[in-house]
Design an enzyme around this catalytic site. Structure first.
Site, PDB file in Angstrom:
ATOM      1  N   HIS A 403       6.787  -3.609   3.178  1.00 57.65           N
ATOM      2  CA  HIS A 403       6.637  -3.233   4.585  1.00 57.65           C
ATOM      3  C   HIS A 403       5.620  -2.111   4.793  1.00 57.65           C
ATOM      4  O   HIS A 403       5.299  -1.763   5.935  1.00 57.65           O
ATOM      5  CB  HIS A 403       7.983  -2.803   5.163  1.00 57.65           C
ATOM      6  CG  HIS A 403       8.154  -3.176   6.608  1.00 57.65           C
ATOM      7  ND1 HIS A 403       7.099  -3.235   7.493  1.00 57.65           N
ATOM      8  CD2 HIS A 403       9.253  -3.514   7.319  1.00 57.65           C
ATOM      9  CE1 HIS A 403       7.545  -3.591   8.687  1.00 57.65           C
ATOM     10  NE2 HIS A 403       8.854  -3.764   8.615  1.00 57.65           N
ATOM     11  N   ARG A 404       5.080  -1.555   3.715  1.00 58.94           N
ATOM     12  CA  ARG A 404       4.047  -0.541   3.868  1.00 58.94           C
ATOM     13  C   ARG A 404       2.735  -1.138   4.359  1.00 58.94           C
ATOM     14  O   ARG A 404       1.921  -0.440   4.992  1.00 58.94           O
ATOM     15  CB  ARG A 404       3.834   0.198   2.550  1.00 58.94           C
ATOM     16  CG  ARG A 404       5.013   1.051   2.099  1.00 58.94           C
ATOM     17  CD  ARG A 404       4.807   1.616   0.712  1.00 58.94           C
ATOM     18  NE  ARG A 404       4.722   0.564  -0.305  1.00 58.94           N
ATOM     19  CZ  ARG A 404       4.620   0.811  -1.612  1.00 58.94           C
ATOM     20  NH1 ARG A 404       4.584   2.074  -2.052  1.00 58.94           N
ATOM     21  NH2 ARG A 404       4.557  -0.175  -2.474  1.00 58.94           N
TER      22      ARG A 404
END
Length: 431
Positions: A403-404
């Site tokens: 999710h970065r």
């Protein structure tokens, strides 16, 4: 006096220690430059280890079955027979080989081959009339009709590696053999080498109340899984109708095509439209990879997990891709993969559908942005657009993403396009 240390080499970026599978040479045996002296088990494969020194194997520090940290001395090589006893004394005193004529260098690891590659320490790929090239480079040169004597090696100490052969062949400086229509991946596997002894470690039978030590492979999995805890991930599921894909598979199965290759090809083609899903995170930013290399999780017979890589899966035709996959699996289970064949993946597939699993979540491998978990294809009753009911083959897929760099909309759009390809145009996978 010239006594050299043989060091435990780093055979992969994640390897911290290695296990001695067997010593090919015995104390007192003569060794040549580039000759295999020991077989080492890394965290993923068994590798033949060569020496850059010529002389005699004077003393073995780490015996077969024992482990040693990367960079530590595992044996001594003496340049002359007269120095063997001195090397033994040095080993018994616990001292280092401070009498070497130059700074000790770690040995080089390559795949097993009938023709040993030779290596020199002076940076040249020719010494005393002998050519310094890896077995893979020699085999590839023979297939592509490339003259090795015209090459300047880019490997350690000027050694010719497979990439050097392919680079020259691709420039058209040498006659080109008849190859498959699709581009061949840079690290396409060659024919499996002949089985060597000892055989792969057998599975240890579990006894109630007994503690069975983890294998090197299993310890590598442990380290990788722990490393993923620090990565913020999310998961998105999708249902894909597979009637068209199943029909295609039945048509071309007899030609050696596997369902794994079909799924890998479908994912790779879809990733062409979604480069972010093929990317990975780094402290400097998003790393967009130039190749689409699909890793596929394979359970090892003696414990652990390995992910052979289908290089450039989007560009290779399905028939070549299937042959490559078969070779990769065979050599993975024989612990004969080269590091680039299991650590160069940019996207991973984990398929438990063959076990009848409906749906599951996969753990994101370190260094990648996404992994796709694939469940079994089952007949389901569905409502058709005209308001009727029909039976369709459907499978559940779940993507786990970092999710970065990847957000929900990105993953959803990728799955939507993957489903569209599999459901409406699976025949394009054979083009």
């Amino acid at each position: 006096m010239s006594i050299h240390e043989v060091f435990m080499p780093a055979l992969s970026s994640t390897m911290t220690e290695g296990k001695i599978v067997s010593w090919v040479k015995s104390p007192g045996d003569k060794v040549e430059k580039g000759e295999t002296v020991v077989v080492v088990e890394s965290d993923k494969a068994d590798m033949d280890v060569e020496t850059f020194y010529e002389g005699f194997l004077a003393h073995i520090i780490v015996e077969a079955g024992e482990t040693a940290p990367v960079g530590s001395a595992i044996a001594f090589i003496a340049e002359t027979e007269a120095e063997i006893e001195q090397a033994k004394s040095l080993a018994n005193s616990g001292g280092a080989a401070a009498t070497t004529t130059s700074s000790p260098e770690p040995v080089s690891a390559i795949a097993s081959s009938a023709t040993p590659a030779l290596a020199s320490q002076n940076g040249s790929n020719h010494k005393e009339g002998r050519l310094v090239a890896s077995p893979r480079a020699r085999k590839l040169a023979k297939e592509l009709k490339v003259d090795l004597t015209t090459l300047q090696g880019s490997g350690p100490h000027g050694r010719i590696v497979a990439e050097d052969v392919e680079a020259l062949s691709n420039k058209g400086k040498q006659p080109t053999p008849v190859l498959p229509a699709a581009p061949i991946p840079t690290s396409a596997p060659v024919a499996p080498p002949a089985p060597r002894t000892p055989a792969p470690t057998p599975v240890v039978a579990a006894v109630p109340g007994q503690i069975v030590p983890l294998t090197t492979f299993q310890n590598a999995v442990v380290r990788n899984m722990v490393a993923t805890i620090s990565v913020p991930v999310f998961r998105v599921g999708y249902t894909i109708t597979t009637d068209g894909l199943d029909k295609l598979y039945k048509q071309i199965k007899s030609k050696g095509v596997t369902m794994t290759a079909l799924l890998a090809k479908a994912v790779a083609v879809t990733l062409q439209k979604h480069p972010l899903l093929n990317a990975s995170y780094s402290d400097q930013g998003i790393v967009y990879h130039s190749d689409i290399n699909i890793s596929v999780a394979v359970a090892m017979d003696d414990g652990g997990l390995i992910t052979p890589v289908l290089q450039n899966a989007d560009a290779v035709d399905i028939y070549s891709l299937s042959r490559t996959w078969k070779s990769l699996v065979e050599r993975a289970r024989a612990k004969q993969l080269q590091p680039q064949e299991y650590n160069s993946g940019t996207f991973t597939l984990s398929n438990l559908g063959m076990f009848g699993v409906d749906t599951f979540d996969a753990i994101l491998p370190p260094g990648q942005g996404s992994i796709l978990a694939i469940g079994a294809s089952r007949p389901q009753v569905v409502a058709t657009p005209d308001g009727l009911f029909a039976v369709r083959q459907q499978m559940q897929v779940n993507i786990t993403s970092d999710h970065r760099i990847i957000y929900g909309a990105h993953a959803a759009a990728f799955l939507q396009d993957l489903a569209k390809l599999i459901e409406t145009n699976p025949q394009s996978l054979t083009l």
